[in-house]
Design a protein around this motif. Sequence first.
Motif, PDB file in Angstrom:
ATOM      1  N   ALA A 342      25.018  37.571  44.080  1.00 54.73           N
ATOM      2  CA  ALA A 342      26.189  38.086  44.821  1.00 54.73           C
ATOM      3  C   ALA A 342      25.796  38.929  46.032  1.00 54.73           C
ATOM      4  O   ALA A 342      24.791  39.633  46.015  1.00 54.73           O
ATOM      5  N   ASP A 343      26.615  38.836  47.082  1.00 51.15           N
ATOM      6  CA  ASP A 343      26.409  39.704  48.252  1.00 51.15           C
ATOM      7  C   ASP A 343      27.687  40.474  48.585  1.00 51.15           C
ATOM      8  O   ASP A 343      27.798  41.118  49.618  1.00 51.15           O
ATOM      9  N   ARG A 344      28.675  40.377  47.699  1.00 56.46           N
ATOM     10  CA  ARG A 344      29.956  41.043  47.944  1.00 56.46           C
ATOM     11  C   ARG A 344      30.533  41.481  46.592  1.00 56.46           C
ATOM     12  O   ARG A 344      30.544  40.679  45.636  1.00 56.46           O
ATOM     13  N   HIS A 345      30.982  42.733  46.527  1.00 56.96           N
ATOM     14  CA  HIS A 345      31.477  43.253  45.248  1.00 56.96           C
ATOM     15  C   HIS A 345      32.836  43.910  45.413  1.00 56.96           C
ATOM     16  O   HIS A 345      33.049  44.630  46.387  1.00 56.96           O
ATOM     17  N   VAL A 346      33.715  43.664  44.466  1.00 60.64           N
ATOM     18  CA  VAL A 346      35.010  44.347  44.460  1.00 60.64           C
ATOM     19  C   VAL A 346      35.058  45.173  43.179  1.00 60.64           C
ATOM     20  O   VAL A 346      34.926  44.636  42.072  1.00 60.64           O
ATOM     21  N   VAL A 347      35.243  46.483  43.336  1.00 59.66           N
ATOM     22  CA  VAL A 347      35.134  47.397  42.198  1.00 59.66           C
ATOM     23  C   VAL A 347      36.523  47.876  41.766  1.00 59.66           C
ATOM     24  O   VAL A 347      37.316  48.313  42.597  1.00 59.66           O
ATOM     25  N   ARG A 348      36.792  47.779  40.478  1.00 55.03           N
ATOM     26  CA  ARG A 348      38.043  48.297  39.918  1.00 55.03           C
ATOM     27  C   ARG A 348      37.690  49.255  38.789  1.00 55.03           C
ATOM     28  O   ARG A 348      37.016  48.857  37.820  1.00 55.03           O
ATOM     29  N   GLU A 349      38.123  50.503  38.907  1.00 53.91           N
ATOM     30  CA  GLU A 349      37.814  51.479  37.853  1.00 53.91           C
ATOM     31  C   GLU A 349      39.051  51.781  37.028  1.00 53.91           C
ATOM     32  O   GLU A 349      40.161  51.815  37.564  1.00 53.91           O
ATOM     33  N   LYS A 354      36.163  52.645  31.857  1.00 53.79           N
ATOM     34  CA  LYS A 354      36.337  51.219  32.142  1.00 53.79           C
ATOM     35  C   LYS A 354      35.950  50.916  33.592  1.00 53.79           C
ATOM     36  O   LYS A 354      36.308  51.667  34.510  1.00 53.79           O
ATOM     37  N   LEU A 355      35.253  49.822  33.766  1.00 54.09           N
ATOM     38  CA  LEU A 355      34.826  49.429  35.111  1.00 54.09           C
ATOM     39  C   LEU A 355      34.755  47.907  35.184  1.00 54.09           C
ATOM     40  O   LEU A 355      34.317  47.255  34.241  1.00 54.09           O
ATOM     41  N   ALA A 356      35.206  47.356  36.323  1.00 54.98           N
ATOM     42  CA  ALA A 356      35.046  45.915  36.544  1.00 54.98           C
ATOM     43  C   ALA A 356      34.488  45.721  37.946  1.00 54.98           C
ATOM     44  O   ALA A 356      35.065  46.221  38.916  1.00 54.98           O
ATOM     45  N   VAL A 357      33.353  45.060  38.042  1.00 58.18           N
ATOM     46  CA  VAL A 357      32.771  44.752  39.352  1.00 58.18           C
ATOM     47  C   VAL A 357      32.773  43.232  39.501  1.00 58.18           C
ATOM     48  O   VAL A 357      32.007  42.523  38.838  1.00 58.18           O
ATOM     49  N   HIS A 358      33.677  42.748  40.356  1.00 58.13           N
ATOM     50  CA  HIS A 358      33.776  41.302  40.613  1.00 58.13           C
ATOM     51  C   HIS A 358      32.734  40.932  41.652  1.00 58.13           C
ATOM     52  O   HIS A 358      32.658  41.565  42.712  1.00 58.13           O
ATOM     53  N   CYS A 359      31.947  39.915  41.360  1.00 62.41           N
ATOM     54  CA  CYS A 359      30.782  39.593  42.207  1.00 62.41           C
ATOM     55  C   CYS A 359      30.973  38.249  42.910  1.00 62.41           C
ATOM     56  O   CYS A 359      31.294  37.241  42.253  1.00 62.41           O
ATOM     57  N   PHE A 360      30.767  38.239  44.211  1.00 57.94           N
ATOM     58  CA  PHE A 360      30.946  37.027  45.013  1.00 57.94           C
ATOM     59  C   PHE A 360      29.679  36.732  45.806  1.00 57.94           C
ATOM     60  O   PHE A 360      29.029  37.644  46.320  1.00 57.94           O
ATOM     61  N   ALA A 361      29.366  35.439  45.914  1.00 59.82           N
ATOM     62  CA  ALA A 361      28.322  35.004  46.851  1.00 59.82           C
ATOM     63  C   ALA A 361      29.095  34.356  47.989  1.00 59.82           C
ATOM     64  O   ALA A 361      29.632  33.253  47.817  1.00 59.82           O
ATOM     65  N   GLY A 362      29.222  35.054  49.099  1.00 59.10           N
ATOM     66  CA  GLY A 362      30.115  34.595  50.165  1.00 59.10           C
ATOM     67  C   GLY A 362      31.536  34.592  49.633  1.00 59.10           C
ATOM     68  O   GLY A 362      32.017  35.591  49.112  1.00 59.10           O
ATOM     69  N   ALA A 373      35.257  46.807  28.842  1.00 60.94           N
ATOM     70  CA  ALA A 373      36.377  45.939  29.224  1.00 60.94           C
ATOM     71  C   ALA A 373      36.137  44.548  28.637  1.00 60.94           C
ATOM     72  O   ALA A 373      35.947  43.569  29.362  1.00 60.94           O
ATOM     73  N   ALA A 374      36.142  44.487  27.304  1.00 62.24           N
ATOM     74  CA  ALA A 374      35.781  43.237  26.611  1.00 62.24           C
ATOM     75  C   ALA A 374      36.734  42.096  26.966  1.00 62.24           C
ATOM     76  O   ALA A 374      36.310  40.952  27.127  1.00 62.24           O
ATOM     77  N   GLY A 375      38.028  42.407  27.097  1.00 66.70           N
ATOM     78  CA  GLY A 375      39.017  41.364  27.396  1.00 66.70           C
ATOM     79  C   GLY A 375      38.727  40.696  28.735  1.00 66.70           C
ATOM     80  O   GLY A 375      38.742  39.468  28.858  1.00 66.70           O
ATOM     81  N   GLU A 376      38.427  41.514  29.745  1.00 70.94           N
ATOM     82  CA  GLU A 376      38.131  40.968  31.072  1.00 70.94           C
ATOM     83  C   GLU A 376      36.865  40.116  31.049  1.00 70.94           C
ATOM     84  O   GLU A 376      36.777  39.082  31.692  1.00 70.94           O
ATOM     85  N   HIS A 377      35.867  40.600  30.293  1.00 71.90           N
ATOM     86  CA  HIS A 377      34.602  39.855  30.183  1.00 71.90           C
ATOM     87  C   HIS A 377      34.867  38.461  29.615  1.00 71.90           C
ATOM     88  O   HIS A 377      34.398  37.458  30.158  1.00 71.90           O
TER      89      HIS A 377
END
Length: 411
Positions: A342-349, A354-362, A373-377
């Motif tokens: 990934a080179d781009r991250h969107v962070v939701r706390e 609880k933390l969610a880091v969404h990872c994007f490559a482009g 955050a087991a449900g999100e995982h």
Amino acid sequence: MKLKTIVIAGTGQAGFQAASSLRAEGHDGEIIMIGDEPGLPYQRPPLSKTYIKEGRADRLLLRPESFYETNAITLMPQTRVEAIDRRAREVKLDGGDRLGYDHLILATGARNRRLPIEGGDLRRVVELRTMAHADEIRDLIAAAQSVVVIGAGFIGLEFAAMARGLDTDVTVLEAAPRAMARVVSAPVSQHFAAYHAATGVTIHFGAAAARIRNDGTGAAAGVELGDGTVIAGDLVLVSVGVAANDELARAAGLATDIGVTVDENLLTDDPAISAIGDCASFVHPLAGARGRIESVQNATDQAKAVAARLAGKGAAPYGAFPWFWSDQGARKLQIAGLTGTADRHVVREGEDGKLAVHCFAGETYVGLESVNAAGEHVTARKLLSEGRRITFSDLREHEFDLKSLRAALAG
Ligand SMILES: Cc1cc2nc3c(=O)[nH]c(=O)nc-3n(C[C@H](O)[C@H](O)[C@H](O)COP(=O)(O)OP(=O)(O)OC[C@H]3O[C@@H](n4cnc5c(N)ncnc54)[C@H](O)[C@@H]3O)c2cc1C
């Protein structure tokens, strides 16, 4: 051709799963597991989480002894495969015996890297990979005033949280500028650094251990950094990563690189030898480059894939969706996907750590690093393993709510 005897070198997670899945897939020939550790095959994850504290060896076992009898799996513990005679299709054992095979599965795992510094061989300098290591640490930690952990990777930090839970003073030294830097994004590193600090663990980043100090009796007294600073500690855990156990393969003339080199079917360059788990170097389709994946999921899924192929159930290229977890005190880190690309991250706390880091490559969604955050995982795993390309715009439209996106895609 139907295989008669399958020999498995290594009785860890991958070796165990290969034996178990071979029977489940209908292999009716001999299955022989050879491992250099004592006892029945066991799982390693609890070693750095609960086992040192609880000491319940029975909880670690992958299956009771009766499983091996019922399934006619021959288990040879405390036995080392010393060499492979590929022409004769035999393995040579440390006692001098030779065993024939029709197919050999290398599941030899990995071993801890050592730090080539002065004092590395003092008493009370420990490592953690096996049940025997954990048992040794349990005895030592009971008498320790303060612990120094060299390396803020998963195992170092799990151990630090466990030791802190025993009310021990804990200092972690990490040469890199952040925690678990090789495998997680910066927001996750920061989250865990803050969490451990809040529980009373001291972490120094950019701190390379230069020497382990001798207390004058041949035991560790602390760790000295390059600038001369001394961190006192009467127990030192070295946890600076692992190296593949690939010497057996190399000595037999098989291709090796950062591990035993295998193709998309997990076969070495000898069609009678496969390699799986921590020791196998392969190209995961999501990574696009050769690597090793050190996880229970990878060991298990690669073992299942090889067992299905050897039992004649077909040989699909290996590409099981990767996921991982690490429990550090009250924080559960879970990773879905190979987020290192990934080179781009969107962070939701959220609340309660609880933390969610969404990872994007482009534009492409490659995975989720989440904490508590087991449900999100689970949703991320489902979404991403369905094979459809998910983009940044898709997720933004759903305000980075994976459940909402999944429902929309299903509808
Ligand atoms: C403390 C700890 C905590 C972990 N926590 C997690 C976690 O939370 N989540 C996760 O996904 N993963 C975790 N892991 C990683 C996971 O346990 C490994 O990825 C997994 O065990 C790999 O399985 P394997 O069978 O390939 O290798 P191993 O489990 O290492 O087994 C290999 C076995 O082969 C033996 N062997 C080697 N050479 C020979 C030979 N020549 N002859 C005979 N035997 C041989 C070794 O001694 C060993 O017993 C953890 C690992 C450790 C050490």
